[in-house]
Design an enzyme around this catalytic site. Structure first.
Site: not given
Length: 857
Positions: A432-434, A503
């Site tokens: 997630n979002e790395d 996102h």
């Protein structure tokens, strides 16, 4: 036959003594599995960290050392078994395990199960097992000192070195509560031989024929026979095979069915969810059964489709199940509690059933929590909820040194094997979002480089996401692997709106756009977006703990129960831009809730419009951040910790019905020529569309009624339309009837409310929506006395009919005392269109109604 016995009768202590227990004092646990906070709460040793500021009074728990012990008896018969193992399904997190004084295990990963052969350390009679847990926080800090500090969003940076649920370190919606203890069962297993892996793969052809391949692995290569049975959901035997030799320690066999011979599994709303039962039985040469395992399985063709689009750049990113392209409307899921062992199967079912009741069809298990319990996925299978499954990496610059990689690989292998048979699981995402972290920090991230090792760069975790995880997923499953969420691919950054998933946080975070801009903020698949809103006032009062001096929005306790950076400024930014509002507690709760409802409904409405049929699937999914909370808090959740839906839940539910109608109105300014700035015209342009998620076209009557809020003028339009299957259909574009063309900005437009309904041949209202001029703060609402708003309770005591003589915006119903289970909230009401609301548990109480312009601002 193998045996499996869960160990019970546990005790715990604080090593060295302290605030939890005296030195040498062992307290009996109330339940097992468990963690320390849960037990201390039940022993009244700590205050409830969900109340007031108590979170900060229990930080010592997570920084202390704890031990758990159990004494269990072993018979001579058990000791005579060829193999005896202790199986630890989950230890949180750094634990040293001793059996009868012998060290047998050092655990370091919350997401991993451990199996230890212990026959030589057991004795007949009483045996003592002791688990000693170090503080994951302190241990993580020690590792960080040795390995180096890395960047992140949310929590303490040491979490990046620790394979533990990352949200325990605190998040922008969750508290800092570092759990510790045996969080999953521990069992004693005896066996001669056993089934160690059932790898069942179904290959579904384009014509929907089914080939099932089974790869079965046994503990040891030994003479014997295995049998396999596949049972239909009704219990009848679909197929079976027996006398399969086990001499080589594994066996492989397959079956084929022509299209239509097996019942296929479909997402909710598209078909049934038949679950078959696959059973493997292992016997020795004498026919004695040694082991038996079963799995619930289902058959579906699941694809992630990335095709070229008509009229727009980029590719689709959509899910296709059994050749049906699905618009995925759903939610993100965080752990349902800060204390995971308190989440029962019944609570899981209540959450997931609520999603289905709210017309949602996908849930994303977010990468900062846990790989959920088996029962979670079982229920998703049963209900037809598609699952987007992240691996547990969130918002960080994770390391990739050898010991870390070894732990991650084991974690991935175990969880992919555990989850792969669930038909609901349709995608694995690496993190997630790395990649967003890497982009924001300008780390070494060359998207065109597909061959490097990456471990020597300052973004070493790319090795995990592009080497380790895809290898594990590809070897052990047929599920689609996506490198991250968000991830674009094709060499594009994660903010690209034409590829992959997105996102979209430029509403609330980022550039803090108006929510009305969702249409220009769309992506191919929006896997996160959101808006905060206060929870039910009862939930607020719960965390205030009866302290009336703190019962105002900006109080210290209320601030502690909103973890988002800058939340007051952002709440006020969106409130002040759109509403006249007060700071009285209940009124403030209402306005944040209506704001959240308007924001999220607008997103789903505009993005479903982008689902325009084959080749025009410009937006293929929208997953709101988030469905749930892990404690009582103000957050982006649309249902609070106590399963109380916020008005936004109902607003989203309406926009995800099979048939919906949507509208936009926008002013178009046209200048007389290029030289003058004073001579122009302003027209209000109205656009209307409908959506149909069924697979058949639908003939409906579109009925439009336009109301002037400040007069009795109305205008009615009616039109027979056809809603195209599985897509949106444009229905109208033109000037707004009744709105004069303006030539000066000082000419205030009329306050016209446009009400649209879709009505089928039987007279059933399939969808409705009322479009109001915005921002709402400019509207002079009529006096409440002129509205003639009525809530008439039916003879059943639970059906409420709402009527009014004037249009009303944002009605929220409530009662004194315990909450009612409402069927709808955040209701827009217009004359001559009564709406019926169910209120389970009303019990004759007076209904309170709050709405825009009711005088409480």
């Amino acid at each position: 036959m193998s045996t499996n016995r869960e160990l019970q009768d546990w005790y715990f202590t604080q090593l060295g003594g302290g605030e939890g227990t005296k030195e040498g004092e062992w307290l009996k646990v109330s339940e097992f599995p468990t963690t320390v906070h849960v037990e201390l709460l039940k022993q009244k040793k700590i205050p409830d960290p969900f109340l007031g500021l108590n979170e900060w009074d229990v930080q010592w728990v997570g920084e202390s050392k704890w031990a758990f012990k159990s004494s269990f008896s072993v018979s001579q018969e058990e000791l005579d078994a060829p193999n005896i193992d202790l199986v630890f399904d989950g230890l949180d997190t750094f634990a040293t395990v001793a059996l009868n004084g012998h060290s047998i295990l050092e655990a370091s990963n919350q997401f991993v199960a451990y199996r230890v052969a212990i026959k030589d350390k057991l004795k007949v009679g009483a045996n003592e097992l002791i688990l000693c847990f170090e503080s994951a926080f302190i241990k993580g800090r020690d590792i960080e000192q040795e390995r180096g500090k890395l960047a992140l969003w949310n929590g303490d940076s040491s979490r990046l070195h620790v394979r533990k649920a990352q949200y325990n370190y605190g998040w922008d919606w969750g508290p800092v509560l570092m759990t510790i203890g045996p969080w999953k069962p521990i069992s004693l297993q005896t066996y001669q031989n056993r089934i160690i892996d059932m790898d069942l793969r179904s290959d579904i052809s384009a014509a929907l024929g089914v080939k099932l391949t089974a790869n079965i692995t046994f503990f040891e290569s030994a003479p014997g026979l295995a049998s396999f049975t596949l049972k239909h959901p009704d219990g009848s035997i679909e197929t079976s095979v027996d006398k399969i030799p086990t001499d080589e320690g594994h066996c492989t066999f397959s079956f084929d069915w022509a299209p239509g011979k097996l019942d296929l599994w479909y997402p909710v709303g598209y078909g049934a969810q038949p679950m078959y039962t696959a059973e493997i039985e292992l016997a020795n040469e004498r026919g004695q059964v040694l082991d038996r395992k079963s799995l619930k399985v289902a058959f579906r063709r699941a694809r992630v489709v990335q095709d070229k689009l008509v009229d727009q750049e980029g590719l689709t990113f959509l899910f296709e199940i059994n050749n049906i392209r699905i618009f995925c409307g759903g939610s993100n899921w965080i752990p349902a509690d800060s204390f995971l062992t308190t989440v029962t199967a019944e609570r899981y079912r209540a959450w997931l059933k609520l999603m289905v009741d709210g017309n949602q069809n996908m849930i994303r298990v977010w990468g900062g929590g846990i790989y959920e319990h088996d029962v979670f996925y079982d229920i998703c299978d049963e209900l037809g909820l598609l699952v987007w499954q992240d691996f547990m990496f969130g918002c960080g610059q994770y390391p990739a040194y050898d010991s870390f990689l070894e732990s991650v690989r084991l974690e991935a292998e175990q969880n992919v094997k555990r989850l792969r048979h669930h038909p609901s699981v349709v995608i694995f995402a690496g993190n997630n979002e790395d990649y967003q972290i890497a982009e924001s920090l300008k780390l070494e991230l060359d998207y065109s480089d597909e061959t490097s090792d990456f471990r020597e760069t300052n973004f070493p975790a790319r090795y995990i996401y592009e080497r380790t995880l895809p290898e594990v997923v590809g070897k052990h499953s047929d599920i689609y692997y996506h490198r991250a969420s968000p991830y674009s691919g094709q060499g594009k950054p994660t903010t690209d709106r034409t590829l992959g998933d997105l996102h979209q946080w430029n509403v609330w975070h980022g550039s803090q756009e108006p929510w009305h801009n969702w249409d220009i903020l769309a992506g191919r698949f929006v896997s996160e977006f959101g808006m905060q809103g206060f929870p039910n006032i009862r939930t607020v009062d719960h965390w205030l703990g009866g302290d009336k001096t703190e019962r105002f929005p900006q109080s210290r306790i209320n601030n502690n129960h909103n973890k988002a950076d800058g939340f007051e400024r952002r709440l006020e930014l969106y409130l002040v831009e759109n509403f006249k509002h007060s700071f009285e507690m209940e009124s403030y709760v209402y306005y944040t809730q209506i704001m959240q409802a308007e924001t999220l409904a607008s997103a789903y409405r505009l993005w479903r419009r982008n689902w325009g049929g084959r080749g025009r699937e410009y937006t293929a999914g929208a997953l709101v951040w988030q469905i749930n909370d892990c404690w009582p808090v103000t957050s982006w959740a649309i249902v609070d910790y106590f399963l109380r839906p916020k008005p936004a839940f109902f607003a989203v539910s309406r926009e995800l019905r099979p048939f919906t109608v949507g509208m936009t109105r926008k002013d178009r300014q046209t200048f007389l020529d290029d030289r003058s700035g004073a001579q122009f015209t302003i027209e209000t342009i109205l656009e209307i569309w409908g959506t149909n998620s069924t697979l058949h076209e639908k003939k409906v009557t579109m009925e439009i009624v336009i109301f002037d809020l400040h007069s009795d003028w109305t205008n009615k339009l009616s039109k027979n339309v056809i809603l195209e299957p599985n897509s949106s259909t444009e229905l109208y574009k033109g000037t707004l009837p009744g709105q004069p063309i303006r030539t000066k900005k000082s000419e205030i437009p009329k306050v016209l409310i446009v009400s649209a309904r879709l009505i089928d041949e039987t007279g059933e209202i399939l969808g409705r929506y009322s479009n109001w001029p915005e921002p709402f703060k400019f509207i002079h609402f009529p006096p409440v006395a002129d509205l003639n708003l009525k809530a008439t309770v039916g003879t059943d005591g639970e059906s409420i009919v709402l009527t009014a003589d004037r249009p009303i915006k944002g009605i929220v119903l409530d009662v004194d005392g315990e909450d009612v289970k409402w069927s709808d909230q955040a209701i827009d009401l217009v004359p001559n269109d009564p709406q019926t609301i169910k209120a389970v548990g009303l019990n004759g109480r007076k209904i309170k109604m709050r709405f825009l312009g009711d005088g409480t601002a």
